[in-house]
Motif scaffolding. Structure first.
Motif, PDB file in Angstrom:
ATOM      1  N   LEU A   1      65.322  52.048 -19.805  1.00 46.19           N
ATOM      2  CA  LEU A   1      65.639  50.994 -20.768  1.00 46.19           C
ATOM      3  C   LEU A   1      65.268  51.419 -22.181  1.00 46.19           C
ATOM      4  N   TYR A   2      64.127  52.071 -22.335  1.00 51.55           N
ATOM      5  CA  TYR A   2      63.704  52.577 -23.648  1.00 51.55           C
ATOM      6  C   TYR A   2      64.717  53.592 -24.172  1.00 51.55           C
ATOM      7  N   THR A   3      65.184  54.465 -23.302  1.00 49.85           N
ATOM      8  CA  THR A   3      66.154  55.481 -23.700  1.00 49.85           C
ATOM      9  C   THR A   3      67.458  54.839 -24.164  1.00 49.85           C
ATOM     10  N   VAL A   4      67.927  53.847 -23.430  1.00 52.32           N
ATOM     11  CA  VAL A   4      69.184  53.186 -23.791  1.00 52.32           C
ATOM     12  C   VAL A   4      69.053  52.442 -25.119  1.00 52.32           C
ATOM     13  N   LEU A   5      67.920  51.785 -25.335  1.00 51.16           N
ATOM     14  CA  LEU A   5      67.759  50.954 -26.521  1.00 51.16           C
ATOM     15  C   LEU A   5      67.446  51.734 -27.798  1.00 51.16           C
ATOM     16  N   THR A   6      66.816  52.895 -27.688  1.00 48.08           N
ATOM     17  CA  THR A   6      66.335  53.578 -28.885  1.00 48.08           C
ATOM     18  C   THR A   6      67.184  54.755 -29.346  1.00 48.08           C
ATOM     19  N   HIS A   7      68.068  55.271 -28.514  1.00 45.15           N
ATOM     20  CA  HIS A   7      68.855  56.436 -28.898  1.00 45.15           C
ATOM     21  C   HIS A   7      70.282  56.027 -29.234  1.00 45.15           C
ATOM     22  N   SER A   8      70.819  56.643 -30.273  1.00 46.01           N
ATOM     23  CA  SER A   8      72.203  56.351 -30.646  1.00 46.01           C
ATOM     24  C   SER A   8      73.169  57.393 -30.090  1.00 46.01           C
ATOM     25  N   ASN A   9      72.656  58.445 -29.487  1.00 41.75           N
ATOM     26  CA  ASN A   9      73.493  59.465 -28.865  1.00 41.75           C
ATOM     27  C   ASN A   9      74.035  58.900 -27.552  1.00 41.75           C
ATOM     28  N   LEU A  10      75.350  58.922 -27.394  1.00 39.40           N
ATOM     29  CA  LEU A  10      75.978  58.324 -26.221  1.00 39.40           C
ATOM     30  C   LEU A  10      75.606  59.038 -24.927  1.00 39.40           C
ATOM     31  N   LEU A  11      75.432  60.343 -24.983  1.00 39.21           N
ATOM     32  CA  LEU A  11      75.045  61.085 -23.785  1.00 39.21           C
ATOM     33  C   LEU A  11      73.646  60.676 -23.323  1.00 39.21           C
ATOM     34  N   LYS A  12      72.731  60.486 -24.264  1.00 42.48           N
ATOM     35  CA  LYS A  12      71.381  60.038 -23.915  1.00 42.48           C
ATOM     36  C   LYS A  12      71.403  58.625 -23.339  1.00 42.48           C
ATOM     37  N   LYS A  13      72.313  57.787 -23.821  1.00 38.75           N
ATOM     38  CA  LYS A  13      72.447  56.439 -23.267  1.00 38.75           C
ATOM     39  C   LYS A  13      72.908  56.489 -21.815  1.00 38.75           C
ATOM     40  N   VAL A  14      73.846  57.368 -21.505  1.00 38.16           N
ATOM     41  CA  VAL A  14      74.317  57.504 -20.121  1.00 38.16           C
ATOM     42  C   VAL A  14      73.189  58.010 -19.230  1.00 38.16           C
ATOM     43  N   ILE A  15      72.403  58.942 -19.731  1.00 34.96           N
ATOM     44  CA  ILE A  15      71.255  59.434 -18.966  1.00 34.96           C
ATOM     45  C   ILE A  15      70.254  58.301 -18.729  1.00 34.96           C
ATOM     46  N   GLY A  16      70.011  57.471 -19.739  1.00 34.90           N
ATOM     47  CA  GLY A  16      69.117  56.324 -19.582  1.00 34.90           C
ATOM     48  C   GLY A  16      69.630  55.339 -18.542  1.00 34.90           C
ATOM     49  N   ILE A  17      70.935  55.100 -18.540  1.00 38.39           N
ATOM     50  CA  ILE A  17      71.515  54.201 -17.537  1.00 38.39           C
ATOM     51  C   ILE A  17      71.354  54.791 -16.141  1.00 38.39           C
ATOM     52  N   ASN A  18      71.502  56.103 -16.008  1.00 42.37           N
ATOM     53  CA  ASN A  18      71.300  56.745 -14.704  1.00 42.37           C
ATOM     54  C   ASN A  18      69.850  56.636 -14.245  1.00 42.37           C
ATOM     55  N   ILE A  19      68.914  56.732 -15.161  1.00 46.00           N
ATOM     56  CA  ILE A  19      67.502  56.559 -14.802  1.00 46.00           C
ATOM     57  C   ILE A  19      67.255  55.137 -14.321  1.00 46.00           C
ATOM     58  N   ILE A  20      67.849  54.157 -14.986  1.00 51.60           N
ATOM     59  CA  ILE A  20      67.714  52.765 -14.559  1.00 51.60           C
ATOM     60  C   ILE A  20      68.292  52.584 -13.155  1.00 51.60           C
ATOM     61  N   GLU A  21      69.469  53.150 -12.908  1.00 50.74           N
ATOM     62  CA  GLU A  21      70.081  53.052 -11.581  1.00 50.74           C
ATOM     63  C   GLU A  21      69.183  53.675 -10.516  1.00 50.74           C
ATOM     64  N   THR A  22      68.606  54.818 -10.819  1.00 51.40           N
ATOM     65  CA  THR A  22      67.721  55.475  -9.868  1.00 51.40           C
ATOM     66  C   THR A  22      66.502  54.615  -9.562  1.00 51.40           C
ATOM     67  N   SER A  23      65.960  53.954 -10.583  1.00 50.27           N
ATOM     68  CA  SER A  23      64.799  53.096 -10.341  1.00 50.27           C
ATOM     69  C   SER A  23      65.168  51.921  -9.449  1.00 50.27           C
ATOM     70  N   ILE A  24      66.360  51.384  -9.602  1.00 49.13           N
ATOM     71  CA  ILE A  24      66.794  50.278  -8.752  1.00 49.13           C
ATOM     72  C   ILE A  24      66.999  50.764  -7.317  1.00 49.13           C
ATOM     73  N   PHE A  25      67.555  51.951  -7.156  1.00 47.11           N
ATOM     74  CA  PHE A  25      67.712  52.511  -5.808  1.00 47.11           C
ATOM     75  C   PHE A  25      66.357  52.699  -5.139  1.00 47.11           C
ATOM     76  N   LEU A  26      65.391  53.237  -5.875  1.00 49.33           N
ATOM     77  CA  LEU A  26      64.044  53.425  -5.334  1.00 49.33           C
ATOM     78  C   LEU A  26      63.433  52.089  -4.937  1.00 49.33           C
ATOM     79  N   PHE A  27      63.615  51.064  -5.752  1.00 49.02           N
ATOM     80  CA  PHE A  27      63.071  49.747  -5.453  1.00 49.02           C
ATOM     81  C   PHE A  27      63.670  49.182  -4.165  1.00 49.02           C
ATOM     82  N   PHE A  28      64.992  49.253  -4.031  1.00 54.69           N
ATOM     83  CA  PHE A  28      65.624  48.703  -2.830  1.00 54.69           C
ATOM     84  C   PHE A  28      65.212  49.455  -1.575  1.00 54.69           C
ATOM     85  N   VAL A  29      65.136  50.773  -1.651  1.00 52.02           N
ATOM     86  CA  VAL A  29      64.712  51.547  -0.488  1.00 52.02           C
ATOM     87  C   VAL A  29      63.263  51.211  -0.137  1.00 52.02           C
ATOM     88  N   SER A  30      62.418  51.007  -1.146  1.00 48.25           N
ATOM     89  CA  SER A  30      61.026  50.647  -0.901  1.00 48.25           C
ATOM     90  C   SER A  30      60.908  49.280  -0.247  1.00 48.25           C
TER      91      SER A  30
END
Length: 125
Positions: A24-53
């Motif tokens: 979320l920090y990455t998505v909100l603070t960076h204006s580079n679109l590639l970094k935003k996509v990476i931030g969204i992927n990190i968020i998705e990974t955290s949600i996957f980890l939460f559901f599996v847990s």
């Protein structure tokens, strides 16, 4: 001491929350679109980890019906949902990256602020 023990017992939830905040920090603070996509992927990974847990059962077995015994079984639904989520996440990431390539070809930059300035300059003419 009990707080530390509780954190260690629920380390998957803690890791999921930390990953979510990082993304979320990455998505909100960076204006580079590639970094935003990476931030969204990190968020998705955290949600996957939460559901599996959440779906994990200590001492649980695979949900295969057997003729004898009283066993605790692991719920297969969270794993099935996560597999579907991973497919959707990869598809969205591929689509977002293709859009980023087209934006770079059109504007020569990946910076969102520069793209917005260029777009506002085009509409005034």
């Amino acid at each position: 001491m009990s707080i530390l023990k509780s954190i260690i017992e629920h380390i998957n939830y803690v890791a999921s929350a930390i990953l979510f905040v990082i993304g979320l920090y990455t998505v909100l603070t960076h204006s580079n679109l590639l970094k935003k996509v990476i931030g969204i992927n990190i968020i998705e990974t955290s949600i996957f980890l939460f559901f599996v847990s959440v779906g994990y059962v200590t001492g649980g077995r695979a949900p295969i019906v057997e003729a004898s015994g009283n066993h605790v079984y692991v719920n297969p639904l969270p794993s099935a949902l996560i597999l579907t989520g991973i497919v959707v996440a990869v598809s969205i990431t591929a689509y977002a990256l293709s859009l980023i390539i087209k934006l770079y070809e059109a504007y020569g930059t990946l910076d969102m602020d520069e793209i917005m300035e260029a777009r506002s300059g085009q509409t005034n003419e």
